[in-house]
Write an enzyme that holds these catalytic residues in place. Structure first.
Site, PDB file in Angstrom:
ATOM      1  N   ASN A  10      11.856  39.257  14.696  1.00  0.00           N
ATOM      2  CA  ASN A  10      10.500  39.460  14.163  1.00  0.00           C
ATOM      3  C   ASN A  10       9.660  38.288  14.650  1.00  0.00           C
ATOM      4  O   ASN A  10       9.799  37.178  14.152  1.00  0.00           O
ATOM      5  CB  ASN A  10      10.566  39.495  12.628  1.00  0.00           C
ATOM      6  CG  ASN A  10       9.193  39.560  11.988  1.00  0.00           C
ATOM      7  OD1 ASN A  10       8.189  39.749  12.677  1.00  0.00           O
ATOM      8  ND2 ASN A  10       9.141  39.409  10.671  1.00  0.00           N
ATOM      9  N   TRP A  11       8.803  38.586  15.630  1.00  0.00           N
ATOM     10  CA  TRP A  11       8.027  37.494  16.236  1.00  0.00           C
ATOM     11  C   TRP A  11       6.867  37.050  15.336  1.00  0.00           C
ATOM     12  O   TRP A  11       6.188  36.081  15.623  1.00  0.00           O
ATOM     13  CB  TRP A  11       7.482  37.928  17.594  1.00  0.00           C
ATOM     14  CG  TRP A  11       8.553  38.140  18.636  1.00  0.00           C
ATOM     15  CD1 TRP A  11       9.915  38.007  18.465  1.00  0.00           C
ATOM     16  CD2 TRP A  11       8.367  38.513  20.007  1.00  0.00           C
ATOM     17  NE1 TRP A  11      10.571  38.279  19.651  1.00  0.00           N
ATOM     18  CE2 TRP A  11       9.649  38.590  20.612  1.00  0.00           C
ATOM     19  CE3 TRP A  11       7.238  38.794  20.787  1.00  0.00           C
ATOM     20  CZ2 TRP A  11       9.830  38.935  21.957  1.00  0.00           C
ATOM     21  CZ3 TRP A  11       7.410  39.140  22.124  1.00  0.00           C
ATOM     22  CH2 TRP A  11       8.693  39.205  22.699  1.00  0.00           C
ATOM     23  N   LYS A  12       6.601  37.812  14.283  1.00  0.00           N
ATOM     24  CA  LYS A  12       5.483  37.513  13.368  1.00  0.00           C
ATOM     25  C   LYS A  12       4.195  37.353  14.189  1.00  0.00           C
ATOM     26  O   LYS A  12       4.027  38.074  15.161  1.00  0.00           O
ATOM     27  CB  LYS A  12       5.819  36.287  12.517  1.00  0.00           C
ATOM     28  CG  LYS A  12       7.174  36.480  11.800  1.00  0.00           C
ATOM     29  CD  LYS A  12       7.472  35.463  10.738  1.00  0.00           C
ATOM     30  CE  LYS A  12       8.838  35.768  10.121  1.00  0.00           C
ATOM     31  NZ  LYS A  12       9.169  34.879   9.015  1.00  0.00           N
ATOM     32  N   HIS A  96       7.698  43.533   4.809  1.00  0.00           N
ATOM     33  CA  HIS A  96       8.166  42.149   4.934  1.00  0.00           C
ATOM     34  C   HIS A  96       7.581  41.314   3.788  1.00  0.00           C
ATOM     35  O   HIS A  96       6.454  41.579   3.341  1.00  0.00           O
ATOM     36  CB  HIS A  96       7.740  41.576   6.290  1.00  0.00           C
ATOM     37  CG  HIS A  96       8.386  40.266   6.597  1.00  0.00           C
ATOM     38  ND1 HIS A  96       7.902  39.077   6.092  1.00  0.00           N
ATOM     39  CD2 HIS A  96       9.489  39.961   7.301  1.00  0.00           C
ATOM     40  CE1 HIS A  96       8.690  38.094   6.504  1.00  0.00           C
ATOM     41  NE2 HIS A  96       9.658  38.600   7.240  1.00  0.00           N
ATOM     42  N   GLU A  98       6.204  38.555   3.745  1.00  0.00           N
ATOM     43  CA  GLU A  98       4.899  37.954   4.042  1.00  0.00           C
ATOM     44  C   GLU A  98       3.782  38.972   3.840  1.00  0.00           C
ATOM     45  O   GLU A  98       2.674  38.621   3.429  1.00  0.00           O
ATOM     46  CB  GLU A  98       4.899  37.389   5.473  1.00  0.00           C
ATOM     47  CG  GLU A  98       5.711  36.107   5.543  1.00  0.00           C
ATOM     48  CD  GLU A  98       6.428  35.867   6.855  1.00  0.00           C
ATOM     49  OE1 GLU A  98       6.084  36.496   7.870  1.00  0.00           O
ATOM     50  OE2 GLU A  98       7.366  35.033   6.859  1.00  0.00           O
ATOM     51  N   GLU A 168      16.092  39.792   2.794  1.00  0.00           N
ATOM     52  CA  GLU A 168      15.548  38.485   3.139  1.00  0.00           C
ATOM     53  C   GLU A 168      15.181  37.721   1.868  1.00  0.00           C
ATOM     54  O   GLU A 168      14.107  37.955   1.295  1.00  0.00           O
ATOM     55  CB  GLU A 168      14.294  38.642   4.010  1.00  0.00           C
ATOM     56  CG  GLU A 168      14.555  39.351   5.321  1.00  0.00           C
ATOM     57  CD  GLU A 168      13.526  38.962   6.382  1.00  0.00           C
ATOM     58  OE1 GLU A 168      13.957  38.587   7.476  1.00  0.00           O
ATOM     59  OE2 GLU A 168      12.317  39.006   6.117  1.00  0.00           O
ATOM     60  N   GLY A 174      12.127  30.719   6.930  1.00  0.00           N
ATOM     61  CA  GLY A 174      11.422  29.625   7.576  1.00  0.00           C
ATOM     62  C   GLY A 174      11.637  28.270   6.928  1.00  0.00           C
ATOM     63  O   GLY A 174      10.926  27.314   7.219  1.00  0.00           O
ATOM     64  N   SER A 214      16.302  32.086   7.959  1.00  0.00           N
ATOM     65  CA  SER A 214      16.905  30.929   8.634  1.00  0.00           C
ATOM     66  C   SER A 214      18.253  31.261   9.287  1.00  0.00           C
ATOM     67  O   SER A 214      19.158  30.429   9.310  1.00  0.00           O
ATOM     68  CB  SER A 214      17.039  29.743   7.678  1.00  0.00           C
ATOM     69  OG  SER A 214      15.752  29.341   7.224  1.00  0.00           O
ATOM     70  N   GLY A 235      13.474  35.336  12.520  1.00  0.00           N
ATOM     71  CA  GLY A 235      12.133  34.829  12.794  1.00  0.00           C
ATOM     72  C   GLY A 235      12.179  33.749  13.858  1.00  0.00           C
ATOM     73  O   GLY A 235      12.240  34.018  15.056  1.00  0.00           O
ATOM     74  N   GLY A 236      12.175  32.510  13.417  1.00  0.00           N
ATOM     75  CA  GLY A 236      12.076  31.356  14.321  1.00  0.00           C
ATOM     76  C   GLY A 236      13.023  31.385  15.511  1.00  0.00           C
ATOM     77  O   GLY A 236      12.613  31.131  16.652  1.00  0.00           O
TER      78      GLY A 236
HETATM   79  P1  13P Z   1      13.164  32.813   9.796  1.00  0.00           P
HETATM   80  O1  13P Z   1      14.345  33.286  10.632  1.00  0.00           O
HETATM   81  O2  13P Z   1      12.176  32.035  10.586  1.00  0.00           O
HETATM   82  O3  13P Z   1      13.622  32.173   8.540  1.00  0.00           O
HETATM   83  O4  13P Z   1      12.372  34.154   9.357  1.00  0.00           O
HETATM   84  C1  13P Z   1      13.075  35.192   8.814  1.00  0.00           C
HETATM   85  C2  13P Z   1      12.181  36.370   8.718  1.00  0.00           C
HETATM   86  O5  13P Z   1      11.261  36.384   7.922  1.00  0.00           O
HETATM   87  C3  13P Z   1      12.429  37.486   9.621  1.00  0.00           C
HETATM   88  O6  13P Z   1      11.683  38.607   9.262  1.00  0.00           O
END
Ligand code: 13P
Length: 256
Positions: A10-12, A96, A98, A168, A174, A214, A235-236
């Site tokens: 997920n590149w956000k 998600h 967020e 999640e 993050g 993470s 994510g990251g």
């Molecule tokens: P991180 O891997 O950066 O913690 O993010 C997880 C995430 O929200 C994937 O959708």
């Protein structure tokens, strides 16, 4: 029953079209041998076209980060299933944390988006997860129950079997704080039990449940080795080709 591991990045709100194309070009040779996993990248809307083009002929699939439930009309800023389909998208992340936290997403809107995605033949990745306060107050089960009950309401068994769930824990996103494999497995097991209660054992055994929060190359193997963890939503660590490829390879090395 063996479930195919699914690792999605997920590149956000990261990567312009040219940056996204470059990342996929770098990723292609690194994951070409990872055919035992479903490898998905989910760029922002404006980067989808370039990434679909770059991923052509490879084992990398493309997903979006949201979808609207209506087919078209006066919904400024929204994107429909048909738009995603024609852009070459096959997956879509829904609900998600967020989106729930910053954009007012609810279990009800998650449910409407999910139905639109399924009707269009897209593979939905429905996100659930508790806040730190929920975990600390012993409310994790209650929160997940409500999210699953509302988010998955009215879905047929056949459609549910095609749907991916991403667990999640919000406190792990993050933050560098990963749930321990044991803690994650306990929660995944709980989610599968809810799916069993709602859709029956056969469907529950088919649904893939990803872990997200993470997750990185260093902990992917241990997490995916757990019985009820079928991949990850990243994510990251998905923003660089080498870290994402290493994570996928490590996840695949977990023999079950
Ligand atoms: P991180 O891997 O950066 O913690 O993010 C997880 C995430 O929200 C994937 O959708």
């Amino acid at each position: 029953m063996s479930r195919k591991v699914i690792i999605a990045g997920n590149w956000k709100m990261n990567k312009t079209a040219s940056e996204g194309r470059k990342l996929v070009e770098e990723l292609k040779p690194l994951v070409a041998g990872c055919t035992e996993a479903e490898v998905v990248v989910c760029p922002p809307f404006t980067t989808l076209g370039a990434v679909v083009e770059a991923a052509k002929g490879s084992n990398i699939k493309v997903g979006a980060q949201n979808i609207h439930w209506e087919q078209s009309g006066a919904f400024t800023g929204e994107i429909s299933a048909d738009m995603l389909k024609e852009a070459g998208v096959e997956y879509v992340i829904i609900g998600h944390s967020e989106r729930r936290q910053y954009f007012g997403e609810t279990d009800c809107s998650v449910n409407k988006r999910l139905k639109a995605a399924l009707a269009a033949g897209l593979t939905p990745i429905v996100c659930v997860g508790e806040l730190l306060a929920d975990r600390e107050n012993g409310n994790t089960g209650k929160v997940l129950f409500t999210q699953l009950e509302g988010g998955l309401a009215g879905i047929s068994k056949e459609d549910m079997a095609k749907t991916v769930i991403a667990y999640e824990p919000v406190w792990a996103i993050g933050t560098g704080k990963t749930a321990t494999p044991e803690m994650a497995e306990e929660t995944h097991n709980y989610i599968r039990q809810q799916l069993r209660d709602m859709f029956g054992n056969e469907v529950a055994e088919k649904v893939r449940i990803q872990y997200g929060g993470s997750m990185k190359a260093e902990n992917a193997r241990e997490l995916v080795a757990q019985q009820n963890i079928d991949g990850g939503l990243i994510g990251g660590a998905a923003l660089k080709a080498d870290s994402f490829a290493s994570l996928i390879k490590n996840a695949l090395s977990a023999c079950k």
